[in-house]
Every structure is written in C-alpha cells, then in structure tokens.
Design a protein around this motif. Structure first.
Motif, PDB file in Angstrom:
ATOM      1  N   ALA A  63      20.170 -23.401 -48.773  1.00 19.46           N
ATOM      2  CA  ALA A  63      19.624 -22.091 -48.267  1.00 19.46           C
ATOM      3  C   ALA A  63      19.887 -20.781 -49.103  1.00 19.46           C
ATOM      4  N   ILE A  65      21.764 -17.868 -49.217  1.00 20.16           N
ATOM      5  CA  ILE A  65      23.054 -17.460 -48.873  1.00 20.16           C
ATOM      6  C   ILE A  65      22.964 -15.782 -48.406  1.00 20.16           C
ATOM      7  N   PHE A  68      21.953 -14.837 -44.834  1.00 23.95           N
ATOM      8  CA  PHE A  68      22.735 -15.171 -43.543  1.00 23.95           C
ATOM      9  C   PHE A  68      23.092 -13.864 -42.974  1.00 23.95           C
ATOM     10  N   LEU A 100      21.558 -29.023 -53.592  1.00 21.80           N
ATOM     11  CA  LEU A 100      22.695 -28.863 -52.650  1.00 21.80           C
ATOM     12  C   LEU A 100      22.304 -28.194 -51.005  1.00 21.80           C
ATOM     13  N   GLY A 102      20.757 -27.068 -48.046  1.00 20.22           N
ATOM     14  CA  GLY A 102      19.492 -27.151 -47.392  1.00 20.22           C
ATOM     15  C   GLY A 102      18.733 -27.774 -48.565  1.00 20.22           C
ATOM     16  N   GLU A 125      28.296 -26.898 -47.633  1.00 15.90           N
ATOM     17  CA  GLU A 125      28.097 -25.968 -46.394  1.00 15.90           C
ATOM     18  C   GLU A 125      29.629 -25.509 -45.823  1.00 15.90           C
ATOM     19  N   LEU A 128      31.343 -22.765 -47.120  1.00 12.97           N
ATOM     20  CA  LEU A 128      30.835 -21.240 -46.566  1.00 12.97           C
ATOM     21  C   LEU A 128      31.242 -21.444 -45.083  1.00 12.97           C
ATOM     22  N   ALA A 134      20.238 -28.272 -41.207  1.00 14.72           N
ATOM     23  CA  ALA A 134      18.746 -28.665 -41.230  1.00 14.72           C
ATOM     24  C   ALA A 134      18.768 -30.248 -41.104  1.00 14.72           C
ATOM     25  N   GLN A 158      30.311 -32.323 -55.041  1.00 13.34           N
ATOM     26  CA  GLN A 158      29.286 -32.772 -55.643  1.00 13.34           C
ATOM     27  C   GLN A 158      28.998 -33.981 -56.151  1.00 13.34           C
ATOM     28  N   ARG A 250      22.408 -28.259 -34.394  1.00 12.37           N
ATOM     29  CA  ARG A 250      21.940 -26.762 -34.313  1.00 12.37           C
ATOM     30  C   ARG A 250      23.067 -25.954 -33.734  1.00 12.37           C
ATOM     31  N   PHE A 269      32.708 -16.389 -51.536  1.00 14.55           N
ATOM     32  CA  PHE A 269      31.394 -16.748 -52.366  1.00 14.55           C
ATOM     33  C   PHE A 269      31.005 -15.737 -53.322  1.00 14.55           C
ATOM     34  N   PHE A 270      30.573 -14.591 -52.529  1.00 14.79           N
ATOM     35  CA  PHE A 270      29.789 -13.696 -53.416  1.00 14.79           C
ATOM     36  C   PHE A 270      30.704 -12.685 -54.286  1.00 14.79           C
TER      37      PHE A 270
HETATM   38  C1  TC6 Z   1      22.983 -24.315 -46.868  1.00  8.26           C
HETATM   39  O1  TC6 Z   1      22.038 -24.721 -47.551  1.00  8.26           O
HETATM   40  C2  TC6 Z   1      22.585 -24.461 -45.405  1.00  8.26           C
HETATM   41  C3  TC6 Z   1      21.757 -24.745 -44.735  1.00  8.26           C
HETATM   42  C4  TC6 Z   1      21.566 -24.856 -43.405  1.00  8.26           C
HETATM   43  C5  TC6 Z   1      20.363 -23.897 -43.045  1.00  8.26           C
HETATM   44  C6  TC6 Z   1      20.062 -23.995 -41.412  1.00  8.26           C
HETATM   45  N1  TC6 Z   1      21.674 -18.489 -52.186  1.00  8.26           N
HETATM   46  O2  TC6 Z   1      27.424 -19.750 -59.444  1.00  8.26           O
HETATM   47  P1  TC6 Z   1      26.367 -19.021 -60.216  1.00  8.26           P
HETATM   48  C7  TC6 Z   1      23.190 -17.107 -56.861  1.00  8.26           C
HETATM   49  S1  TC6 Z   1      24.326 -23.392 -47.392  1.00  8.26           S
HETATM   50  C8  TC6 Z   1      21.493 -17.250 -52.848  1.00  8.26           C
HETATM   51  O3  TC6 Z   1      26.826 -17.899 -60.926  1.00  8.26           O
HETATM   52  P2  TC6 Z   1      26.180 -21.709 -61.758  1.00  8.26           P
HETATM   53  C9  TC6 Z   1      24.594 -16.772 -57.260  1.00  8.26           C
HETATM   54  O4  TC6 Z   1      24.964 -15.667 -56.124  1.00  8.26           O
HETATM   55  C10 TC6 Z   1      23.999 -23.150 -49.072  1.00  8.26           C
HETATM   56  N2  TC6 Z   1      21.953 -17.003 -54.015  1.00  8.26           N
HETATM   57  O5  TC6 Z   1      25.618 -20.278 -61.319  1.00  8.26           O
HETATM   58  C11 TC6 Z   1      24.372 -16.181 -58.806  1.00  8.26           C
HETATM   59  O6  TC6 Z   1      23.566 -14.893 -58.527  1.00  8.26           O
HETATM   60  P3  TC6 Z   1      24.099 -13.660 -59.589  1.00  8.26           P
HETATM   61  C12 TC6 Z   1      24.664 -24.288 -49.673  1.00  8.26           C
HETATM   62  C13 TC6 Z   1      22.677 -18.027 -54.646  1.00  8.26           C
HETATM   63  O7  TC6 Z   1      25.450 -22.181 -62.537  1.00  8.26           O
HETATM   64  C14 TC6 Z   1      23.267 -17.154 -59.328  1.00  8.26           C
HETATM   65  O8  TC6 Z   1      22.724 -17.505 -58.265  1.00  8.26           O
HETATM   66  N3  TC6 Z   1      24.309 -24.037 -51.214  1.00  8.26           N
HETATM   67  C15 TC6 Z   1      23.030 -19.434 -54.103  1.00  8.26           C
HETATM   68  O9  TC6 Z   1      27.932 -21.637 -62.053  1.00  8.26           O
HETATM   69  C16 TC6 Z   1      23.798 -17.936 -60.186  1.00  8.26           C
HETATM   70  O10 TC6 Z   1      24.950 -18.629 -59.412  1.00  8.26           O
HETATM   71  C17 TC6 Z   1      25.366 -23.823 -51.750  1.00  8.26           C
HETATM   72  O11 TC6 Z   1      26.533 -23.479 -50.917  1.00  8.26           O
HETATM   73  C18 TC6 Z   1      22.248 -19.603 -52.618  1.00  8.26           C
HETATM   74  N4  TC6 Z   1      22.460 -20.707 -52.146  1.00  8.26           N
HETATM   75  O12 TC6 Z   1      26.050 -22.306 -60.142  1.00  8.26           O
HETATM   76  C19 TC6 Z   1      25.456 -23.796 -53.173  1.00  8.26           C
HETATM   77  N5  TC6 Z   1      23.492 -20.150 -54.978  1.00  8.26           N
HETATM   78  O13 TC6 Z   1      23.550 -14.119 -60.983  1.00  8.26           O
HETATM   79  C20 TC6 Z   1      26.072 -22.421 -53.801  1.00  8.26           C
HETATM   80  C21 TC6 Z   1      23.662 -19.564 -55.913  1.00  8.26           C
HETATM   81  O14 TC6 Z   1      23.393 -12.649 -59.041  1.00  8.26           O
HETATM   82  N6  TC6 Z   1      25.878 -22.080 -55.069  1.00  8.26           N
HETATM   83  N7  TC6 Z   1      23.190 -18.240 -55.894  1.00  8.26           N
HETATM   84  O15 TC6 Z   1      25.568 -13.249 -59.542  1.00  8.26           O
HETATM   85  C22 TC6 Z   1      26.665 -22.975 -55.974  1.00  8.26           C
HETATM   86  O16 TC6 Z   1      27.537 -23.588 -55.847  1.00  8.26           O
HETATM   87  C23 TC6 Z   1      26.417 -22.587 -57.492  1.00  8.26           C
HETATM   88  O17 TC6 Z   1      25.863 -21.169 -57.168  1.00  8.26           O
HETATM   89  C24 TC6 Z   1      25.450 -23.575 -58.170  1.00  8.26           C
HETATM   90  C25 TC6 Z   1      25.376 -22.818 -59.588  1.00  8.26           C
HETATM   91  C26 TC6 Z   1      26.273 -24.718 -58.241  1.00  8.26           C
HETATM   92  C27 TC6 Z   1      24.095 -23.571 -57.549  1.00  8.26           C
END
Ligand code: TC6
Length: 698
Positions: A63, A65, A68, A100, A102, A125, A128, A134, A158, A250, A269-270
């Motif tokens: 999703a 983030i 949110f 990952l 969503g 998730e 976070l 979903a 992972q 949900r 995270f951010f």
């Molecule tokens: C979910 O899915 C819930 C679902 C239920 C819904 C109903 N969103 O980490 P990096 C950005 S919860 C927005 O430096 P890497 C990150 O901020 C979500 N932005 O790279 C960064 O931006 P910047 C579950 C995101 O190669 C850039 O991408 N998913 C998101 O070391 C690069 O990231 C997670 O928790 C996001 N989801 O690692 C996954 N993800 O360049 C969280 C990344 O402006 N993400 N960004 O600073 C990660 O674990 C890692 O970012 C990665 C990539 C493994 C995808």
C-alpha cells in the motif's frame, strides 16, 4: 488509460503493467488503474487471461504508506483484490524484486503466481504496527496452513522465492523478463485449460492452539499489539466463512491503523530514511572513500574495522604494539567468522577480507594513503589531541580525520590539527558492526564535503546516520545522561532499580537503565561523575551509592557484579542484595524518607526527563529536527520502535500534558526539571514536534 498502468495485449493475454516508481506502491491511481484495466480485459472477447506485472525494481512494495492517515479513497485495496479474484478470466501475477504487503495481497487475489528466482515476498505490515488488511490473513493461510501464515504475518520477514514456492505461495519460478515469462506461463495455462483458481474458495486452515500462539507472539513483541491482532485475524480465517473472515480482518486492521503504535512505527519508517537527507548536502559530492584507517583495536575500533571490511573497504588498523595488534586482528577475525557463519559473507569473501583487505600495523606511516581515519582510542582529550597531531603529520592532503569520541569537544580536537575543515566526529555505537546508529558530529569548521563523506560512509556501512552538533554527549549520550539521572533520583526517593528496570521493559525498552549500566560497565558512569564533579551546579542531586560498589572493583556484567549478580558463562542475573543496603545508607545520610512509586509514575518521570532534554537538544540546534532525536533513541538506545521515539511519544501524549508534568516535577527540583523553552513555545502555539518535522522537510 491511466498514467500508472499500461495496458497491452499479447494474443489472448491482457498485460497490466504497473509503472509507479520507485516501488510501485498501490496508490489510489494504481488501484483505480488496475480496476479499470480489469474491466477493459473482461470486455474484450479475445482475452482469456490477465497478466499483472510491475515495472522497475519491484512488483509492488505494498500500500502507499503516504496515504495512511488521509481520508480513504476508492477503490479500496480489499475490494480491488476481491475484484481481481472474481474475474472470469485467468489472472496471473508475475513477480520480481519485492512483493510486499498489499502487493502480495494483490498477487494472492490472482489465480496463479510466477516469480523470478531472486524475488522475495512478505507481509511486513507488522513493522508498521498493522496487519494485512486486504485479505492477506484470510488467503495466505488457505495456501500455507495457519502456522506458517502466522509466522509470516507476525515476523513480517521477506521470504525468498524458493521457500515461498515450498510454502505454496508461488506456483512457478522462472528466470527471465517478468513480462515475457508471465505471458508464456499465461499461454501454457490457457492451452492446458487451467481453471480459475480463487484462494477464497479453498478450504479454511485447520485450527491450532490460538491462545497459546497469541500469548507467544505478544510476549515476543514486548508490548507491540499488532502481532497479536495478526494471530486473531488468521484465527478468523479458520473459524469463519471467507466473507466474515474478511470483515474480521478489516475490523482488526482499522483498529491497528487508529492506534498510537502504528503512528509511531510509520513515523519510524519514514524518518529512518529522511534523517540522512540533509538539504545542505544536495549536490555536494563526497570525497573518495575506498580505504579507511582505524586507530585503536579495542572493542570499538575492531567493530568499526569489521563494519568497513564487510562493506568491501580496505582497512588499516593501528595499534600500539605487536601484542595489541595481534589481539585486535583476533577480534576482527572473530567477528568476520561470525559473519561467515550467519551467511553474511562467503568463505572466499571472508578469506579475501582477512588476507588482503585488512592490514594491522603499529606505525602511523601506514596511514599515509588512506581516505579517512577514525580514531577510537581512550576518551581523554590529551590523548586525542596527540593522536590528531600525529594524523595531521602523516595523512595525505584531503584525508578526513574523524574521532569516534562519545562526548568530547570535536572543535577542540580539530584545533589540534592544521586542517580543522577535514575533522569530523563519527560516533559509532558498540558493537559497531551490528548497531545501526551513526552520529555524524559536525564541528564549527568541518567542510561540507567532509559532512557529505560522513553520511556516505554511514550509507555504505548500512547505518542510520544522524547529524549532530557539538556538545557534551552530542544527541544520544547527552539525553541518556539526563534520563538516567531521573532514574537515579527516583532510586534516591524510594523506587528500587529493579522496579524501574521492569517498568521500563514493560513500556517496551529493550533493557532497563540499570541493566544497561551493568552491561556498559559501571566504571563508565563512575568516570563521568568524576569528570563532571568540578563543574557541578550546587542544586544538582547526584547519587553516589553505586560508586561504593565501583570502589570495590565491581563494574557490572564484566566483573560479575553490579546492580545485578551474573553467573559466569550465563546471561542469567539476579538483583544484587548489596544494592538496597547501599541505597538505604545514602537515603539515611541525606535524610530522605523513601516513598512508593507506581510503575506509571516511573515511566512518566523517565519519559518526561527524556523529552525535556531532547527538546533542548533540538532548541539548541544540536539535532536538526525532532525526528532526528527519535531515530537516535530508536537505533542507539533500545527505545521501542512502536512508540516512534521520545518526541513522537510526547506528541501522542499531548505536549500540554507532558509540559504540565514537567512543571509539576519542577516544583520539587527546579534545576533538574527546568522546562525546555521550545516545548513551552510549542504548547503556547498549539503545535507539535511533528509540525516542526514537516516544516523542516519543506
Ligand atoms: C500495506 O501494504 C498494507 C496493506 C493493507 C491495506 C488495506 N509506500 O527503502 P527504500 C519509498 S502496508 C510509499 O529507500 P530499498 C520510500 O519511502 C505496506 N512509499 O529502498 C523511499 O522513498 P524516498 C507494506 C514507499 O530498495 C523509496 O520508496 N509495505 C513505500 O532499500 C525507496 O525505498 C511495506 O511495508 C510504500 N509502501 O527498499 C514495504 N515503500 O526515495 C515498505 C517504499 O523518497 N518498504 N517507499 O526516500 C520497504 O520495505 C522498502 O522500501 C523496499 C525497498 C524493500 C520496498
């Protein structure tokens, strides 16, 4: 069609290609684009199958983030996954890079999953403060069984493609272009007449001992609630119909999203990413950084050398004599063997690091060609100045001279050289090859490209690097000294160190302050008290009971006795019976009548002391932003991630409430509890620390 989804066809296969860099997060535009593209494929009578594929480095990282906390926007993700699954066409997800959260839920909505050998999938998730919302907790256990699904949901880890295939998550692994292998797989499925295969229609997972599993997860999470919620959601998959299970998931997801814990973890995270994005470093090229020197091969120096070797840098380590050099090499080789055992490096990499990348020498001349030197010698200004004088004489022009001091004045150290612009503080945390934090201490005259190189080094070593200004203890140790003192005051007034440690581990800290003191060595605090004795304010309350233990040669874990008694060769500890006696003696001498403390009061005082000093650190510009302080505490001091950091905690409490407590405590001890001016201003203007973070980010 949509900007972020490209639609094309290959014979009877519709290809939905997600193009939302950097990681194809499921923004509203992506969700809507996918939904519309599904409609389009279904409306085309020639189309028999749909392939979903991602462009760039990942299939879908989850999703978005950044959405949110904002009002929900249609289509929501659970509906999208259900819509994909309900398609009359055969839907295939072709995964590469990471899939990952969503993203995996979208893939589980598809009927078949193919992946690259290097692909990794997961439901992170929990990191976070959430759970999959979903359908992840409903569909995954139908493929893997409840236990494996719970492990995935509560660890957030992972999972590599091979393991995911064994678990039943991935149907096929094939190397090649994700779109090409996906289309070929779709054609095979069409020609073999493979049916739609909706996971929601599969049998529910068998029951397990849910309560025992829940208790185990909650215990491991040390106060984090989302893991337990994940267990309950999987339980719903087992006990309820698919539709009711989705509703239960949900509800739990919505509860978690509204919790302070998810706010804290999303903040983490951010900001763990934002903390090293310094505006002043934009466009500044770091200096060359291939070889580094390390002065001193004790625990810290050896840890720094190990970290640099593991990052493929050449290291020259300087010791004072042959015996010390051999001991230092032994320490580094021990850590590298550990990395080999844990699978971090291969045998050949290990051998190359030990034989050619590492040089241990006793002569400073060996440093004449290195790009950067980090000094990790005894914490004494005279010793540091002597070392920096020698470095100034041997290092090449442009080499960076860094000190790993944890509190000394880096301006004064820089002044001992003829090149103060090349001097910087790089404060690592022990063990330096494991701990994630690096304070980059910028002195008055440090050149901007030297700062950029400090951050570049942190990045190469995989650290969370935080900019700090010069003051006694920089960001972390300065704040630590303050909240430690608050704990000491509570001991003098009647709380036992053991109650304090327990109250704080219950709050979520990895360890309580007295267990930490034992681990770090009581001699450190003892030396600090002696060092600071001369400049002490007359109103300062400094307990000395523990000095008596130090005088007897007991320094905590390393000598087997401190606040706790340690059994040789074991991590087990019991309270030291001498401690209450020493405390009672001091209370009698100071004419203090001890009183009871509730756990809640202990946490409040400890946290308020931390927040007040942290606010002063921001106010004085020692830390760039409140979030920088939060990341220091999270990555260097065992602060619970699910609380986001002390200043995020303060925001969530309400700053007016925190300030009111500080003012109440100041009535007993006006000197220690003097409120931070910044905190007062924020309360007056109705702003939060996060408002300051946002203002700085603009
Ligand atoms: C979910 O899915 C819930 C679902 C239920 C819904 C109903 N969103 O980490 P990096 C950005 S919860 C927005 O430096 P890497 C990150 O901020 C979500 N932005 O790279 C960064 O931006 P910047 C579950 C995101 O190669 C850039 O991408 N998913 C998101 O070391 C690069 O990231 C997670 O928790 C996001 N989801 O690692 C996954 N993800 O360049 C969280 C990344 O402006 N993400 N960004 O600073 C990660 O674990 C890692 O970012 C990665 C990539 C493994 C995808």
């Amino acid at each position: 069609m949509s900007d972020v989804i490209s639609y094309s066809t290959s014979g009877p296969v519709a290809i939905l290609r997600i193009q939302n860099p950097p990681v194809n997060a499921l923004s509203q535009a992506v969700r809507q684009g996918l939904s519309e593209a599904m409609d389009r494929a279904e409306a085309d009578v020639e189309i028999k199958a749909v392939l979903i594929v991602g462009e760039g480095r990942a299939f879908i990282a989850g999703a978005d983030i950044t959405e949110f906390g904002k009002p929900p926007m249609e289509p929501n993700l659970p509906d999208l996954c259900t819509r994909i699954e309900a398609s009359p066409l055969v839907v295939i997800a072709s995964m590469h890079g990471v899939t990952l959260g969503g993203g995996l839920e979208v893939a589980l909505g598809a009927h078949y999953r193919i992946a690259q050998p290097t692909a990794r999938v997961g439901l992170p998730e929990v990191h976070l403060g959430l759970l999959p919302g979903a359908g992840g907790t409903q569909r995954l256990p139908r493929l893997t069984g409840a236990e494996k699904a719970i492990e995935a949901v509560t660890s957030g880890r992972q999972i590599k493609a091979d393991e995911a295939r064994e678990m039943g998550i991935i149907d096929k692994i094939e190397e090649g272009d994700p779109q090409e292998v996906g289309v070929a797989y779709a054609m095979d499925l069409i020609s073999s007449g493979a049916p739609r295969r909706a996971i929601s229609e599969m049998a529910a997972p068998s029951s397990i001992d849910w309560d025992a599993t829940y208790d185990g997860v909650m215990k491991k999470g040390r106060g984090q609630i989302s893991g337990g919620a994940g267990v309950r959601a999987v339980q719903a998959a087992s006990e309820l119909s698919f539709a009711d299970g989705m509703a239960a998931e949900r509800k739990l997801f919505t509860e978690m999203l509204a919790s302070d814990q998810s706010k804290g973890m999303i903040h983490a995270f951010f900001n763990e990413r934002a903390v090293s994005n310094l505006p002043e470093l934009k466009g500044v090229a770091p200096r060359a950084l291939q070889s580094i020197g390390v002065i001193g091969g004790g625990t810290m120096g050896a840890g720094i050398a190990t970290a640099a070797l593991l990052a493929q840098m050449e290291v020259v380590l300087i010791e004072t004599g042959e015996a010390q050099a051999a001991a230092a090499r032994g320490r580094i080789e021990g850590s590298l063997s550990g990395a080999l055992k844990r699978g971090k490096i291969s045998q050949s990499q290990h051998d190359a690091l030990v034989t050619s990348a590492l040089t241990v020498a006793v002569n400073y001349d060996s440093l004449s060609t290195v790009d950067l030197v980090i000094e990790a010698v005894f914490e004494d200004m005279a010793v540091k100045k002597e070392v920096f004088g020698k470095l100034d004489a041997v290092c090449k022009p442009g080499a960076i001279l860094a000190s790993n001091t944890s509190y000394l004045d880096v301006d004064e150290i820089a002044a001992a050289t003829s090149r103060p612009a090349d001097v910087i503080g790089l404060h690592f945390f022990s063990p330096a090859h494991i701990m994630k934090l690096l304070e980059v201490v910028v002195a008055d005259k440090t050149a901007i490209d030297v700062v950029a190189t400090g951050f570049e080094l942190g990045k190469r070593l995989g650290k969370i690097s935080v900019r700090a200004g010069v003051c006694d203890g920089f960001i972390g140790n300065r704040i630590l000294a303050h909240y430690r003192t608050a704990a000491d005051h509570m001991v003098l007034d009647g709380a036992s160190p053991y109650q304090i440690d327990r109250a704080l581990t219950d709050f979520g800290f990895a360890m309580g302050p007295f267990a930490v003191a034992d681990l770090a060595g009581l001699d450190i605090g003892w030396m600090t008290r002696k060092r600071k004795a001369a400049g002490r304010h007359p109103d300062e309350r400094v307990p000395t009971y523990i000095d008596k233990l130090c005088e007897e040669g007991h320094f905590g874990r390393k000598t087997g006795e401190g606040y706790y008694l340690y059994e040789a060769g074991s991590h087990a500890s019991v309270p030291n019976p001498k401690i209450p006696v020493l405390i009672a003696d001091e209370q009698a001498a100071l004419e203090i009548t001890p009183r009871d403390f509730s756990d809640e009061e202990i946490v409040t005082r400890y946290m308020c002391a931390m927040v007040n000093e942290a606010a002063k650190v921001v106010e004085e510009g020692i830390a760039r932003r409140p979030a920088d302080v939060d990341m220091v505490l999270l990555f260097g001091y065992g602060f619970p991630r699910f609380r986001g950091g002390p200043l995020k905690w303060a925001d969530l409490q309400g700053l007016d409430k925190v300030l009111a407590n500080i003012e109440r405590f100041a009535q007993e001890d006006a000197w220690f509890w003097k409120p931070s001016a910044l905190l007062e201003q924020l309360v007056t203007s109705g702003r939060s620390f996060d408002d300051l973070n946002r203002a700085q980010a603009k």
